[in-house]
Scaffold this active site. Sequence first.
Site, PDB file in Angstrom:
ATOM      1  N   ASP A  84       0.850  -1.201   0.000  1.00 57.12           N
ATOM      2  CA  ASP A  84       0.000   0.000   0.000  1.00 57.12           C
ATOM      3  C   ASP A  84       0.880   1.243   0.000  1.00 57.12           C
ATOM      4  O   ASP A  84       0.639   2.202  -0.737  1.00 57.12           O
ATOM      5  CB  ASP A  84      -0.886   0.051   1.253  1.00 57.12           C
ATOM      6  CG  ASP A  84      -1.839  -1.122   1.384  1.00 57.12           C
ATOM      7  OD1 ASP A  84      -3.041  -0.916   1.255  1.00 57.12           O
ATOM      8  OD2 ASP A  84      -1.364  -2.262   1.611  1.00 57.12           O
ATOM      9  N   THR A  88      -6.817  -4.760   0.868  1.00 55.41           N
ATOM     10  CA  THR A  88      -5.589  -5.065   1.617  1.00 55.41           C
ATOM     11  C   THR A  88      -5.746  -6.282   2.515  1.00 55.41           C
ATOM     12  O   THR A  88      -4.864  -7.139   2.594  1.00 55.41           O
ATOM     13  CB  THR A  88      -5.174  -3.843   2.469  1.00 55.41           C
ATOM     14  OG1 THR A  88      -4.991  -2.744   1.584  1.00 55.41           O
ATOM     15  CG2 THR A  88      -3.888  -4.103   3.228  1.00 55.41           C
TER      16      THR A  88
HETATM   17 MG    MG Z   1      -6.414   0.695  -0.079  1.00 54.60          MG
END
Ligand code: MG
Length: 310
Positions: free
Chosen positions: A53, A124
Amino acid sequence: MAGNTGAPLLLRLVAASVSVAEKAGTIVRDVFNSGELGVVEKGGKNDLQTQADRSAQECIVQSLSRQFPKVTIIGEEEPTDEVVDESHLETGLSEEVLKAVCPQDLQAVKDEDVVVWVDPLDGTKEYTEGFLDHVTVLIGVAVNGKAVAGVINQPYYNYKAGPGATLGRTMWGIVGLGAFGVERLVPPADKRIVTTTRSHSNKLVTESIEAMQPDEVLRVGGAGHKVLLVIEGKAHAYVFATPGCKKWDTCAPEAILHALGGKLTDIHGNALQYHRDVKHPNTGGVLATYSDHDWYLGRMPESVKAAVKP
Ligand code: MG
Ligand code: AMP
Ligand code: MG
């Protein structure tokens, strides 16, 4: 250099975003392969951030802001003070996009009209659990508060198809032009398939899904992934009747869905707004369909609507 071509700003921005999203997808795979995910809890065990990320966000935000310094770019992750890793930067422009004809109403778009919404890695939680095809990289372009263009990279598309298959894909779309790299497929006519969250469910989500009387519920990760299920006919509707999903989750998928003739709104049927000062959460929830949008809106329980205010 993006600033030097004669194409309209919107096309240059989408052309750069296609190249940047591909690079970010590579970073997402590289981090996974390294085995060092560097997981941090942002807001509990269901709100995670990984090295992928962070690095994908750096790639996208730095690459685009250097090429388009006057455009507002809002990314999901907090910027860090760390020195930029130049190997993460991408300066390419997709020729396919530059060759497209920009819709008339978007030809004169100026830097100050634009907000780019970036989710460097959507899904995620699923990424950390190995549900890799749930992951997407999302770059959405809003003009005067409206989602008008989107780029989605799905880094692990085809990963179950074996080593011979090409891994990953990139899709892009502009409202008024169409979408490319993804095809609209029609879902089965004899049943109703609804998709929703797998890791952020609650009573409101469950109640609203039940009200749709689905034959099948696909509980999967990622807003980008779920809109792709709707586009590709694996689901009739994406229903998420609770806050939690943010503007960076919906901007790119919405633009691509709209470019193909579908619809994404909150659960009351209101259009989502994407201007730079808007609050980030989609407090009114999300409903995405390709057809029969009003039917889903009509089935939404009043108790859920009362609890999920725009
Ligand atoms: Mg994200
Ligand atoms: P999901 O369908 O659960 O994958 O959620 C779609 C997007 O919204 C993902 O980016 C999630 O991280 C985000 N999201 C949804 N609900 C929440 C929540 N309760 N807390 C944090 N993020 C959420
Ligand atoms: Mg997300």
